[in-house]
Scaffold this active site. Structure first.
Site, short mmCIF file in Angstrom:
data_model
loop_
_atom_site.label_atom_id
_atom_site.label_comp_id
_atom_site.label_asym_id
_atom_site.label_seq_id
_atom_site.Cartn_x
_atom_site.Cartn_y
_atom_site.Cartn_z
N LYS A 80 -17.80 -0.31 6.76
CA LYS A 80 -18.68 -0.39 5.60
C LYS A 80 -18.33 -1.69 4.88
O LYS A 80 -17.26 -2.27 5.10
CB LYS A 80 -18.49 0.82 4.68
CG LYS A 80 -17.05 0.99 4.21
CD LYS A 80 -16.86 2.27 3.41
CE LYS A 80 -15.40 2.43 3.01
NZ LYS A 80 -15.17 3.67 2.25
N ASN A 132 -14.89 -2.36 3.41
CA ASN A 132 -13.78 -2.46 4.36
C ASN A 132 -13.84 -3.73 5.19
O ASN A 132 -13.23 -3.81 6.26
CB ASN A 132 -13.74 -1.24 5.28
CG ASN A 132 -13.01 -0.07 4.66
OD1 ASN A 132 -12.26 -0.24 3.70
ND2 ASN A 132 -13.22 1.12 5.20
N LYS A 173 0.86 -1.18 0.00
CA LYS A 173 0.00 0.00 0.00
C LYS A 173 0.90 1.23 0.00
O LYS A 173 1.70 1.43 0.93
CB LYS A 173 -0.87 -0.06 1.26
CG LYS A 173 -2.03 0.89 1.35
CD LYS A 173 -2.86 0.54 2.59
CE LYS A 173 -4.05 1.45 2.75
NZ LYS A 173 -4.87 1.07 3.93
N ASP A 177 -14.88 4.09 9.86
CA ASP A 177 -15.13 3.89 8.43
C ASP A 177 -15.56 2.45 8.17
O ASP A 177 -15.13 1.83 7.19
CB ASP A 177 -13.90 4.24 7.60
CG ASP A 177 -14.26 4.57 6.15
OD1 ASP A 177 -15.42 4.93 5.89
OD2 ASP A 177 -13.36 4.49 5.29
N ASP A 220 -8.50 -1.26 6.89
CA ASP A 220 -8.43 0.19 6.70
C ASP A 220 -8.64 1.02 7.97
O ASP A 220 -9.77 1.34 8.34
CB ASP A 220 -9.45 0.62 5.64
CG ASP A 220 -9.15 2.01 5.09
OD1 ASP A 220 -8.24 2.68 5.61
OD2 ASP A 220 -9.82 2.42 4.13
N GLU A 243 -0.95 -8.46 4.84
CA GLU A 243 -1.21 -9.84 4.45
C GLU A 243 -2.18 -9.87 3.27
O GLU A 243 -3.04 -8.99 3.12
CB GLU A 243 -1.81 -10.62 5.61
CG GLU A 243 -3.19 -10.15 6.04
CD GLU A 243 -3.82 -11.04 7.09
OE1 GLU A 243 -3.64 -12.27 7.02
OE2 GLU A 243 -4.50 -10.50 8.00
#
Length: 309
Positions: free
Chosen positions: A149, A152, A53, A147, A164, A101
Protein backbone atom coordinates in the site's frame (compact mmCIF):
# COMPACT_ATOMS: atom_id res chain seq x y z
CA UNK A 1 -14.84 -0.78 22.13
CA UNK A 2 -15.14 -0.98 25.92
CA UNK A 3 -15.21 2.00 28.28
CA UNK A 4 -12.03 0.70 29.91
CA UNK A 5 -10.25 0.68 26.56
CA UNK A 6 -11.32 4.25 25.85
CA UNK A 7 -10.20 5.43 29.30
CA UNK A 8 -6.80 3.73 29.14
CA UNK A 9 -4.04 6.39 29.19
CA UNK A 10 -1.66 6.42 26.21
CA UNK A 11 1.47 4.36 26.61
CA UNK A 12 4.49 6.55 27.45
CA UNK A 13 7.10 7.34 24.79
CA UNK A 14 10.85 7.08 25.16
CA UNK A 15 12.36 10.50 25.80
CA UNK A 16 15.17 11.91 23.64
CA UNK A 17 18.50 10.75 25.00
CA UNK A 18 17.10 7.39 26.14
CA UNK A 19 19.08 4.29 25.15
CA UNK A 20 16.58 1.66 23.89
CA UNK A 21 19.54 -0.72 23.59
CA UNK A 22 23.30 -0.37 24.13
CA UNK A 23 24.86 1.74 21.38
CA UNK A 24 21.65 3.51 20.37
CA UNK A 25 20.25 6.87 21.49
CA UNK A 26 16.72 8.10 20.83
CA UNK A 27 16.60 11.45 18.98
CA UNK A 28 12.85 11.74 18.46
CA UNK A 29 9.64 9.76 18.19
CA UNK A 30 8.56 9.19 14.59
CA UNK A 31 5.32 7.22 14.60
CA UNK A 32 3.04 4.96 16.59
CA UNK A 33 0.95 2.09 15.25
CA UNK A 34 -1.47 -0.22 17.00
CA UNK A 35 1.42 -2.18 18.49
CA UNK A 36 4.72 -0.48 17.61
CA UNK A 37 6.70 2.70 18.21
CA UNK A 38 9.26 3.98 15.71
CA UNK A 39 12.09 6.26 16.80
CA UNK A 40 14.66 8.36 15.01
CA UNK A 41 17.86 7.22 16.70
CA UNK A 42 21.65 7.53 16.56
CA UNK A 43 23.90 4.50 16.14
CA UNK A 44 27.25 4.96 17.89
CA UNK A 45 28.82 2.01 16.07
CA UNK A 46 27.79 3.19 12.60
CA UNK A 47 28.05 6.91 13.42
CA UNK A 48 24.77 7.60 11.64
CA UNK A 49 21.04 7.97 12.15
CA UNK A 50 18.80 4.94 12.01
CA UNK A 51 15.24 3.93 12.84
CA UNK A 52 14.54 1.84 15.93
CA UNK A 53 11.35 -0.19 15.87
CA UNK A 54 10.08 -1.45 19.25
CA UNK A 55 6.89 -2.78 20.78
CA UNK A 56 4.71 -0.18 22.47
CA UNK A 57 5.10 -0.34 26.26
CA UNK A 58 1.50 -1.47 26.65
CA UNK A 59 2.02 -4.38 24.19
CA UNK A 60 5.34 -5.73 25.48
CA UNK A 61 3.77 -8.65 27.30
CA UNK A 62 2.38 -10.13 24.06
CA UNK A 63 4.74 -12.87 22.93
CA UNK A 64 3.01 -13.16 19.54
CA UNK A 65 3.86 -9.55 18.69
CA UNK A 66 7.41 -9.87 19.97
CA UNK A 67 7.93 -12.90 17.76
CA UNK A 68 6.51 -11.05 14.77
CA UNK A 69 8.86 -8.10 15.24
CA UNK A 70 11.96 -10.27 15.67
CA UNK A 71 11.00 -12.41 12.67
CA UNK A 72 10.63 -9.34 10.46
CA UNK A 73 13.99 -7.99 11.60
CA UNK A 74 15.75 -11.27 10.83
CA UNK A 75 14.23 -11.37 7.36
CA UNK A 76 15.25 -7.80 6.55
CA UNK A 77 18.79 -8.38 7.81
CA UNK A 78 19.13 -11.40 5.55
CA UNK A 79 17.46 -9.93 2.47
CA UNK A 80 19.39 -7.71 0.08
CA UNK A 81 17.46 -5.94 -2.63
CA UNK A 82 17.60 -2.33 -3.92
CA UNK A 83 13.84 -1.90 -3.48
CA UNK A 84 13.55 -3.30 0.07
CA UNK A 85 14.36 -1.44 3.28
CA UNK A 86 17.43 -2.82 5.07
CA UNK A 87 17.71 -3.88 8.70
CA UNK A 88 21.02 -3.40 10.50
CA UNK A 89 20.38 -5.34 13.68
CA UNK A 90 17.75 -7.35 15.53
CA UNK A 91 17.74 -7.77 19.31
CA UNK A 92 15.53 -10.02 21.44
CA UNK A 93 16.48 -8.70 24.88
CA UNK A 94 16.02 -6.86 27.12
CA UNK A 95 13.12 -5.99 24.78
CA UNK A 96 12.57 -6.96 21.11
CA UNK A 97 14.02 -4.30 18.84
CA UNK A 98 14.77 -3.89 15.13
CA UNK A 99 17.20 -1.29 13.75
CA UNK A 100 16.44 -0.13 10.20
CA UNK A 101 18.19 2.16 7.77
CA UNK A 102 16.95 5.74 7.65
CA UNK A 103 15.27 6.53 4.36
CA UNK A 104 15.36 10.11 3.11
CA UNK A 105 12.31 10.10 0.86
CA UNK A 106 8.57 10.25 1.54
CA UNK A 107 5.95 7.56 1.64
CA UNK A 108 3.70 7.36 -1.37
CA UNK A 109 0.74 8.12 0.90
CA UNK A 110 2.33 11.44 1.88
CA UNK A 111 3.08 12.26 -1.76
CA UNK A 112 -0.46 11.42 -2.86
CA UNK A 113 -1.87 13.73 -0.17
CA UNK A 114 0.66 16.53 -0.61
CA UNK A 115 1.20 16.96 -4.33
CA UNK A 116 -1.37 19.07 -6.20
CA UNK A 117 -1.06 16.98 -9.37
CA UNK A 118 -1.25 13.24 -9.89
CA UNK A 119 1.87 11.29 -10.83
CA UNK A 120 2.66 11.12 -14.53
CA UNK A 121 1.86 7.91 -16.39
CA UNK A 122 5.55 7.14 -16.89
CA UNK A 123 6.24 7.59 -13.17
CA UNK A 124 3.39 5.22 -12.34
CA UNK A 125 4.78 2.58 -14.71
CA UNK A 126 8.33 2.97 -13.31
CA UNK A 127 6.99 2.59 -9.79
CA UNK A 128 5.14 -0.56 -10.83
CA UNK A 129 8.27 -2.11 -12.30
CA UNK A 130 10.18 -1.42 -9.09
CA UNK A 131 7.42 -2.88 -6.91
CA UNK A 132 7.36 -5.97 -9.14
CA UNK A 133 11.11 -6.33 -8.66
CA UNK A 134 10.83 -6.19 -4.85
CA UNK A 135 7.87 -8.58 -4.78
CA UNK A 136 9.55 -11.02 -7.18
CA UNK A 137 12.54 -11.12 -4.82
CA UNK A 138 10.35 -11.74 -1.78
CA UNK A 139 8.52 -14.53 -3.56
CA UNK A 140 11.89 -16.07 -4.40
CA UNK A 141 12.60 -16.08 -0.66
CA UNK A 142 9.36 -17.98 -0.05
CA UNK A 143 7.35 -15.03 1.29
CA UNK A 144 4.24 -13.08 0.37
CA UNK A 145 4.25 -9.44 1.51
CA UNK A 146 0.45 -9.18 1.92
CA UNK A 147 0.41 -5.50 2.93
CA UNK A 148 1.46 -3.51 -0.14
CA UNK A 149 0.00 0.00 0.00
CA UNK A 150 1.24 3.58 -0.43
CA UNK A 151 2.15 4.00 3.26
CA UNK A 152 4.48 1.00 2.98
CA UNK A 153 6.49 2.41 0.07
CA UNK A 154 9.05 5.21 0.39
CA UNK A 155 10.21 7.04 -2.75
CA UNK A 156 13.32 9.19 -3.02
CA UNK A 157 14.30 10.64 -6.38
CA UNK A 158 12.18 8.11 -8.25
CA UNK A 159 13.66 5.15 -6.35
CA UNK A 160 11.09 3.14 -4.38
CA UNK A 161 11.70 0.98 -1.31
CA UNK A 162 9.13 -1.39 0.16
CA UNK A 163 8.71 -1.45 3.95
CA UNK A 164 7.09 -3.61 6.59
CA UNK A 165 7.12 -7.39 6.51
CA UNK A 166 5.13 -7.66 9.73
CA UNK A 167 2.30 -9.70 8.19
CA UNK A 168 4.41 -11.48 5.56
CA UNK A 169 4.05 -15.24 5.40
CA UNK A 170 4.64 -18.20 3.13
CA UNK A 171 2.00 -19.00 0.49
CA UNK A 172 -0.76 -21.19 1.83
CA UNK A 173 -3.87 -21.03 3.96
CA UNK A 174 -4.38 -17.91 6.08
CA UNK A 175 -7.18 -16.61 8.32
CA UNK A 176 -9.55 -13.92 7.10
CA UNK A 177 -8.41 -10.32 7.32
CA UNK A 178 -4.61 -10.59 7.07
CA UNK A 179 -3.55 -7.22 5.70
CA UNK A 180 -5.04 -3.72 5.70
CA UNK A 181 -8.79 -3.40 5.23
CA UNK A 182 -9.02 -1.20 2.13
CA UNK A 183 -6.00 -2.75 0.40
CA UNK A 184 -6.20 -6.51 0.88
CA UNK A 185 -7.12 -8.82 -1.99
CA UNK A 186 -10.53 -10.52 -1.86
CA UNK A 187 -8.93 -13.82 -0.91
CA UNK A 188 -7.19 -12.11 2.02
CA UNK A 189 -10.50 -10.64 3.15
CA UNK A 190 -12.35 -13.95 3.07
CA UNK A 191 -9.46 -16.14 4.24
CA UNK A 192 -8.18 -19.31 2.66
CA UNK A 193 -5.44 -20.05 0.16
CA UNK A 194 -3.09 -17.13 -0.52
CA UNK A 195 -0.67 -17.07 -3.42
CA UNK A 196 1.53 -14.60 -5.30
CA UNK A 197 -1.66 -13.21 -6.84
CA UNK A 198 -2.45 -11.47 -3.52
CA UNK A 199 0.68 -9.34 -3.90
CA UNK A 200 -0.17 -8.62 -7.54
CA UNK A 201 -3.42 -7.16 -6.18
CA UNK A 202 -1.37 -5.11 -3.70
CA UNK A 203 0.77 -3.68 -6.51
CA UNK A 204 -2.35 -2.88 -8.52
CA UNK A 205 -4.20 -1.14 -5.70
CA UNK A 206 -1.06 0.91 -4.92
CA UNK A 207 -0.66 2.02 -8.53
CA UNK A 208 -4.37 2.80 -8.71
CA UNK A 209 -4.14 5.16 -5.75
CA UNK A 210 -0.94 6.81 -6.95
CA UNK A 211 -2.45 7.35 -10.41
CA UNK A 212 -5.84 8.64 -9.27
CA UNK A 213 -5.43 9.87 -5.72
CA UNK A 214 -8.22 7.50 -4.65
CA UNK A 215 -8.47 3.90 -3.51
CA UNK A 216 -10.74 1.64 -5.57
CA UNK A 217 -12.59 0.56 -2.42
CA UNK A 218 -13.53 2.72 0.58
CA UNK A 219 -11.26 1.55 3.40
CA UNK A 220 -13.83 2.55 6.00
CA UNK A 221 -12.72 2.41 9.62
CA UNK A 222 -9.74 0.20 10.42
CA UNK A 223 -9.17 -1.32 13.83
CA UNK A 224 -5.38 -1.15 13.73
CA UNK A 225 -4.03 2.03 12.15
CA UNK A 226 -0.72 1.74 10.28
CA UNK A 227 1.52 4.78 10.28
CA UNK A 228 4.83 4.81 8.42
CA UNK A 229 7.33 7.55 7.93
CA UNK A 230 9.52 8.36 5.00
CA UNK A 231 12.19 9.48 7.45
CA UNK A 232 12.81 5.97 8.54
CA UNK A 233 10.68 3.34 6.93
CA UNK A 234 8.89 0.44 8.44
CA UNK A 235 5.55 0.93 10.06
CA UNK A 236 3.29 -1.43 11.83
CA UNK A 237 1.49 -3.63 9.38
CA UNK A 238 -2.13 -4.49 9.95
CA UNK A 239 -2.70 -6.99 12.65
CA UNK A 240 -5.37 -9.06 10.98
CA UNK A 241 -7.20 -8.80 14.31
CA UNK A 242 -10.48 -7.45 12.99
CA UNK A 243 -13.46 -9.69 13.64
CA UNK A 244 -14.16 -11.11 10.18
CA UNK A 245 -17.73 -11.97 11.18
CA UNK A 246 -18.46 -8.28 11.80
CA UNK A 247 -16.63 -6.91 8.77
CA UNK A 248 -18.07 -5.87 5.46
CA UNK A 249 -15.42 -6.00 2.76
CA UNK A 250 -16.39 -4.04 -0.37
CA UNK A 251 -13.83 -5.97 -2.44
CA UNK A 252 -15.96 -9.07 -1.88
CA UNK A 253 -19.08 -7.38 -3.24
CA UNK A 254 -17.91 -6.64 -6.80
CA UNK A 255 -14.99 -5.65 -9.02
CA UNK A 256 -12.98 -2.47 -8.67
CA UNK A 257 -14.07 0.48 -10.82
CA UNK A 258 -11.81 0.73 -13.91
CA UNK A 259 -8.94 3.09 -13.27
CA UNK A 260 -10.01 5.14 -16.30
CA UNK A 261 -13.26 5.94 -14.46
CA UNK A 262 -11.13 8.08 -12.15
CA UNK A 263 -8.41 9.31 -14.52
CA UNK A 264 -7.43 9.22 -18.15
CA UNK A 265 -4.37 6.97 -18.66
CA UNK A 266 -2.64 5.29 -21.60
CA UNK A 267 -4.67 2.24 -22.55
CA UNK A 268 -1.90 -0.30 -21.88
CA UNK A 269 -1.09 1.13 -18.45
CA UNK A 270 -4.77 1.22 -17.47
CA UNK A 271 -5.19 -2.39 -18.63
CA UNK A 272 -2.19 -3.48 -16.54
CA UNK A 273 -3.57 -1.84 -13.38
CA UNK A 274 -7.09 -3.16 -13.94
CA UNK A 275 -5.72 -6.65 -14.56
CA UNK A 276 -4.15 -6.68 -11.10
CA UNK A 277 -7.57 -6.03 -9.51
CA UNK A 278 -9.51 -8.89 -11.02
CA UNK A 279 -11.51 -10.63 -8.27
CA UNK A 280 -10.33 -14.10 -9.33
CA UNK A 281 -6.66 -14.58 -8.36
CA UNK A 282 -6.15 -16.94 -11.31
CA UNK A 283 -7.22 -14.19 -13.73
CA UNK A 284 -4.55 -11.71 -12.56
CA UNK A 285 -1.19 -11.51 -14.32
CA UNK A 286 1.85 -13.06 -12.71
CA UNK A 287 4.44 -10.68 -11.27
CA UNK A 288 6.68 -11.32 -14.31
CA UNK A 289 3.82 -10.71 -16.74
CA UNK A 290 2.87 -7.49 -14.96
CA UNK A 291 6.47 -6.25 -14.96
CA UNK A 292 6.78 -7.02 -18.68
CA UNK A 293 3.52 -5.20 -19.44
CA UNK A 294 4.58 -2.11 -17.48
CA UNK A 295 8.02 -2.14 -19.08
CA UNK A 296 6.41 -2.35 -22.53
CA UNK A 297 4.30 0.74 -21.77
CA UNK A 298 7.47 2.60 -20.79
CA UNK A 299 9.28 1.61 -23.99
CA UNK A 300 6.27 2.60 -26.08
CA UNK A 301 5.95 6.00 -24.42
CA UNK A 302 9.66 6.74 -24.75
CA UNK A 303 9.64 5.65 -28.39
CA UNK A 304 6.67 7.92 -29.13
CA UNK A 305 8.03 10.95 -27.25
CA UNK A 306 9.64 13.47 -29.65
CA UNK A 307 13.29 14.22 -28.96
CA UNK A 308 13.89 17.97 -28.64
CA UNK A 309 16.26 19.43 -31.21
Amino acid sequence: MSTAAIARPPAPLLAPGTAPAPGYEVLAHLARTGWLDLYDAWSEERDCRCVVKVLRPDRRGEARLADRLVREGRWLRRFTHPHLVRAYETLESPEPLVVLETLTGETLSHLVDRLPRRAGAEDVAVLGVQLCSAVHYLHGQGLLHLDLKPSNVVVDGGHAKVLDLSVARAPGTAPAGVGTFGYMAPEQARGGLLSAAADVWGIGVTLYEVATGEVPFDPGETLDTNTNTGAGGGGGGASGSRDAADDWYPQLEGPAPPVTARRRLPRALAAAIDGCLRPDPAARPTVSELSAALDATLRRRRRDTPVPE
